[in-house]
Design an enzyme around this catalytic site. Structure first.
Site, PDB file in Angstrom:
ATOM      1  N   CYS A  91       1.083  -1.125  -0.002  1.00  0.00           N
ATOM      2  CA  CYS A  91      -0.090  -0.084   0.106  1.00  0.00           C
ATOM      3  C   CYS A  91       1.080   1.392   0.024  1.00  0.00           C
ATOM      4  CB  CYS A  91      -1.079   0.070   1.084  1.00  0.00           C
ATOM      5  SG  CYS A  91      -0.258  -0.055   2.841  1.00  0.00           S
TER       6      CYS A  91
ATOM      7  N   CYS B 257      -1.897   1.254  -4.247  1.00  0.00           N
ATOM      8  CA  CYS B 257      -0.484   1.877  -4.425  1.00  0.00           C
ATOM      9  C   CYS B 257      -0.465   2.449  -5.863  1.00  0.00           C
ATOM     10  CB  CYS B 257       0.239   1.025  -4.082  1.00  0.00           C
ATOM     11  SG  CYS B 257       0.800  -0.454  -5.129  1.00  0.00           S
TER      12      CYS B 257
ATOM     13  N   CYS C 207       3.788  -0.007  -7.976  1.00  0.00           N
ATOM     14  CA  CYS C 207       4.181  -1.322  -7.930  1.00  0.00           C
ATOM     15  C   CYS C 207       4.739  -1.769  -9.308  1.00  0.00           C
ATOM     16  CB  CYS C 207       2.834  -2.216  -7.778  1.00  0.00           C
ATOM     17  SG  CYS C 207       3.718  -3.716  -7.073  1.00  0.00           S
TER      18      CYS C 207
END
Length: 139
Positions: A13, A87, A91
């Site tokens: 996150c 997120c 990522c």
């Protein structure tokens, strides 16, 4: 004959201070050594959210010694399953990894009353993940 590989799960996150910390703690608590567990954040906070620490303590899981960690490509590469929790595009994507995006409210800025339902939703999803991985949850 070697033992089967232990699956590795990474929870990501933004701040690695609430959702991903709670998810990692639940998975560690329920799976023990049957799963390798990591968590990280794309912009880690300085400390874990105190309301998340309190909410987890209510269910017998201690987060007080955890520290937010920065997300690295190496952590993603070392994981079989990458579970993102808001997120965004931070990522890194690597071929051969299983990616899941769990839409969960952000506990940041919420009191314990706001964090409890998030904690309970995470616990339910972790139990589902264990079932998918064919791993028996510990009592």
């Amino acid at each position: 004959m070697s033992a089967p590989a232990v699956p590795s799960v990474l929870f990501v996150c933004v701040h690695n201070a609430g959702r991903s910390q709670m998810a990692a703690a639940f998975l560690t608590h329920l799976a023990g050594d049957a799963v390798e567990v990591r968590s990280a954040g794309s912009a880690p906070a300085d400390t874990v959210n105190p309301a998340a620490v309190r909410a987890m303590a209510e269910v017998g899981i201690d987060l007080s010694d955890q520290k937010p960690k920065v997300l690295t490509p190496k952590a993603v590469q070392a994981s079989d399953v990458v579970i993102t929790m808001g997120c965004g595009d931070a990522c890194p994507i690597f071929p051969g990894k299983r990616y899941l995006d769990w839409i969960l409210d952000d506990p940041a800025g919420q009191g314990i009353e706001g964090v409890r339902p998030i904690r309970d939703e995470i616990a339910q999803r972790i139990r589902g993940l264990l079932a998918e991985l064919a791993i028996q949850a510990r009592p």
